[in-house]
Design an enzyme around this catalytic site. Structure first.
Site, PDB file in Angstrom:
ATOM      1  N   TYR A   1       0.732  -1.193  -0.080  1.00 11.73           N
ATOM      2  CA  TYR A   1      -0.047  -0.075  -0.088  1.00 11.73           C
ATOM      3  C   TYR A   1       0.798   1.224  -0.008  1.00 11.73           C
ATOM      4  O   TYR A   1       0.260   2.381  -0.224  1.00 11.73           O
ATOM      5  CB  TYR A   1      -0.759  -0.118   1.488  1.00 11.73           C
ATOM      6  CG  TYR A   1      -2.139  -0.696   1.142  1.00 11.73           C
ATOM      7  CD1 TYR A   1      -2.312  -2.321   0.783  1.00 11.73           C
ATOM      8  CD2 TYR A   1      -3.291   0.226   0.903  1.00 11.73           C
ATOM      9  CE1 TYR A   1      -3.542  -2.618   0.549  1.00 11.73           C
ATOM     10  CE2 TYR A   1      -4.690  -0.688   0.699  1.00 11.73           C
ATOM     11  CZ  TYR A   1      -4.550  -1.894   0.535  1.00 11.73           C
ATOM     12  OH  TYR A   1      -5.647  -2.529   0.321  1.00 11.73           O
TER      13      TYR A   1
ATOM     14  N   LYS B   1       2.965 -15.242   3.436  1.00 10.55           N
ATOM     15  CA  LYS B   1       3.288 -15.856   2.280  1.00 10.55           C
ATOM     16  C   LYS B   1       4.649 -16.323   2.252  1.00 10.55           C
ATOM     17  O   LYS B   1       5.405 -15.966   1.277  1.00 10.55           O
ATOM     18  CB  LYS B   1       2.785 -15.389   1.031  1.00 10.55           C
ATOM     19  CG  LYS B   1       2.658 -16.360  -0.318  1.00 10.55           C
ATOM     20  CD  LYS B   1       1.662 -17.459  -0.411  1.00 10.55           C
ATOM     21  CE  LYS B   1       1.849 -18.219  -1.595  1.00 10.55           C
ATOM     22  NZ  LYS B   1       1.024 -19.516  -1.520  1.00 10.55           N
TER      23      LYS B   1
ATOM     24  N   ASP C   1      -3.126 -18.339   1.601  1.00  6.74           N
ATOM     25  CA  ASP C   1      -4.236 -19.080   0.741  1.00  6.74           C
ATOM     26  C   ASP C   1      -5.003 -20.212   1.828  1.00  6.74           C
ATOM     27  O   ASP C   1      -6.103 -20.293   1.615  1.00  6.74           O
ATOM     28  CB  ASP C   1      -3.419 -19.845  -0.473  1.00  6.74           C
ATOM     29  CG  ASP C   1      -2.095 -20.417   0.095  1.00  6.74           C
ATOM     30  OD1 ASP C   1      -1.671 -20.458   1.030  1.00  6.74           O
ATOM     31  OD2 ASP C   1      -1.631 -21.045  -1.156  1.00  6.74           O
TER      32      ASP C   1
ATOM     33  N   ASP D   1      -6.326  -6.805   3.985  1.00  4.73           N
ATOM     34  CA  ASP D   1      -7.490  -6.254   3.296  1.00  4.73           C
ATOM     35  C   ASP D   1      -8.395  -7.426   2.773  1.00  4.73           C
ATOM     36  O   ASP D   1      -9.702  -7.226   2.713  1.00  4.73           O
ATOM     37  CB  ASP D   1      -6.924  -5.398   2.019  1.00  4.73           C
ATOM     38  CG  ASP D   1      -8.068  -4.806   1.108  1.00  4.73           C
ATOM     39  OD1 ASP D   1      -8.982  -4.227   1.824  1.00  4.73           O
ATOM     40  OD2 ASP D   1      -8.012  -4.662  -0.022  1.00  4.73           O
TER      41      ASP D   1
ATOM     42  N   ASP E   1     -12.206  -8.853   4.141  1.00  5.21           N
ATOM     43  CA  ASP E   1     -13.512  -9.040   3.506  1.00  5.21           C
ATOM     44  C   ASP E   1     -14.158 -10.408   3.764  1.00  5.21           C
ATOM     45  O   ASP E   1     -15.421 -10.376   3.825  1.00  5.21           O
ATOM     46  CB  ASP E   1     -13.445  -8.313   2.087  1.00  5.21           C
ATOM     47  CG  ASP E   1     -13.534  -6.777   2.004  1.00  5.21           C
ATOM     48  OD1 ASP E   1     -13.292  -6.314   3.058  1.00  5.21           O
ATOM     49  OD2 ASP E   1     -13.990  -6.275   0.911  1.00  5.21           O
TER      50      ASP E   1
END
Ligand code: IPM
Ligand code: MN
Length: 357
Positions: free
Chosen positions: A136, A188, A221, A245, A249
């Protein structure tokens, strides 16, 4: 002491849901005996279209003088994506060094979750998202833009300082929350070996100071998979800006959708100015119709009050939301549900004052 609150109602349905959150604030302030002072700022799409101004630097200086910021929603259909998001929301996060994005994921009673066989006892976790670095930061650029040889670079910036303070906050929160005492690092690190190697090392090192906290790890994942299959495995998740982020959601959906999901952008320092907001957008098509459920905005107000050490007021709002749902005063969280925006605000204000469990 008077809590000085900067209010940015924003665009679309932002002002409507903000009004309800402020209604509830007024109600609990009356019974909990604290004082507050509101200052309104009209930043958002309308102002940008009118004046060309997004968020001037002088406004940042002004915002720094408040105790806390409350934001409704930003986003306008006539403004190109990115301008308001980066110019207002991200600018405030970065300039005020709100380095934690806090997303509680809690399924309230009788709220629909798309996860079959899961109930409130399974869905109660918190996502701690790093909020000032990572993908970001805006580091990078386009070379030979618009040509067939275009190069686009968007760098993921991780500093030891930024990562460590986020991880430390997450450990403290896990400890205070005192639920499963379990913190999961979501990354990750099997592919982003440089960036998330740093996260893994910092997690392990800081973790040595928290021997009573179970320390777990999940690749991003796999995290999305487990959040759907076994959300009860999670207590607190700490992760980088981009992954936070995305999984936030997913989290919002399993707790019943955007109508209920609240968040905080925190600068936990002694003079830090934090900002609280519902995570939903400005939903322009519902603007001015008194149809949107304001519970997410009201939940954000409960978070704000907790941050300002108004524990009783915050708890009253939380209990009122729980009661409104468990007693089925509110049956439908979707837009145009059984109650209007203002009716839900009135209801929560009343229940928060009554404060019966
Ligand atoms: C959020 C939003 C923002 C983000 C956008 C609007 C810039 O999606 O708060 O999660 O990506 O952080
Ligand atoms: Mn988001």
């Amino acid at each position: 002491m008077t809590i000085k609150i900067a209010v940015i109602p924003g665009d679309g349905i932002g002002p409507e849901v903000t009004n309800e959150a402020l209604k509830v604030l007024e109600a609990v302030a009356g019974v909990c005996d604290f004082k507050y002072e509101l200052t309104n700022f009209d930043f958002g799409g309308e102002r940008y279209l009118r004046t060309g101004e997004v968020l001037p630097d002088s406004a940042i200086e002004e915002l720094k003088r408040f105790d806390v910021i409350y934001l409704g929603a930003i986003g306008h259909p006539d403004v190109q994506p990115g301008i308001l998001e980066k110019g207002i929301l991200l600018k405030i996060r970065f300039e005020l060094d709100q380095y934690i994005n806090l997303r509680p994921i809690k399924l309230y009673p009788n709220v629909y979750t798309p996860l079959r066989d899961k109930g409130p006892e399974h869905i109660d976790l918190v996502i701690v998202r790093e909020n000032t670095e990572g993908l970001y930061l805006g580091s990078g650029g386009n070379i030979r833009k618009g040509t067939s040889q275009e190069v686009a670079i968007q760098e993921m910036v991780n500093t030891r300082f930024g990562v460590e303070r986020c991880i430390r906050y997450a450990f403290e929160l896990t400890s205070e929350r005192n639920k499963d005492k379990k913190l999961t690092l979501c990354d990750k690190a099997n592919v982003l070996t440089f960036a998330h190697g740093l996260w893994s090392r910092a997690f392990e090192e800081v973790g040595k100071e928290y021997s009573d906290i179970k320390q777990d790890h999940a690749y991003v994942d796999a995290t999305t998979m487990w959040m759907v299959k076994n959300p009860e495995w999670f207590d607190v998740i700490v992760t980088c800006n981009m992954f936070g982020d995305i999984i936030a959601d997913l989290g919002a959906m399993i707790q019943g959708g955007m109508g209920i999901a609240a968040s905080g952008n925190l600068n936990p320092g002694p003079d830090g100015v934090s900002m609280f907001e519902p995570i939903h957008g400005s939903a322009p098509k519902y603007k001015g119709q008194n149809k949107i459920n304001p519970l997410a905005a009201i939940g954000a107000m409960a978070m704000l009050l907790k941050d300002e050490d108004q524990m009783e007021a915050s708890r009253r709002i939380e209990n009122a939301i729980t009661r409104a749902l468990s007693e089925r005063h509110i049956k439908d969280l979707s837009a145009g549900g059984d109650l209007s925006t203002t009716q839900i605000g009135d209801l929560i204000a009343r229940l928060a004052v009554e404060n019966k469990n």
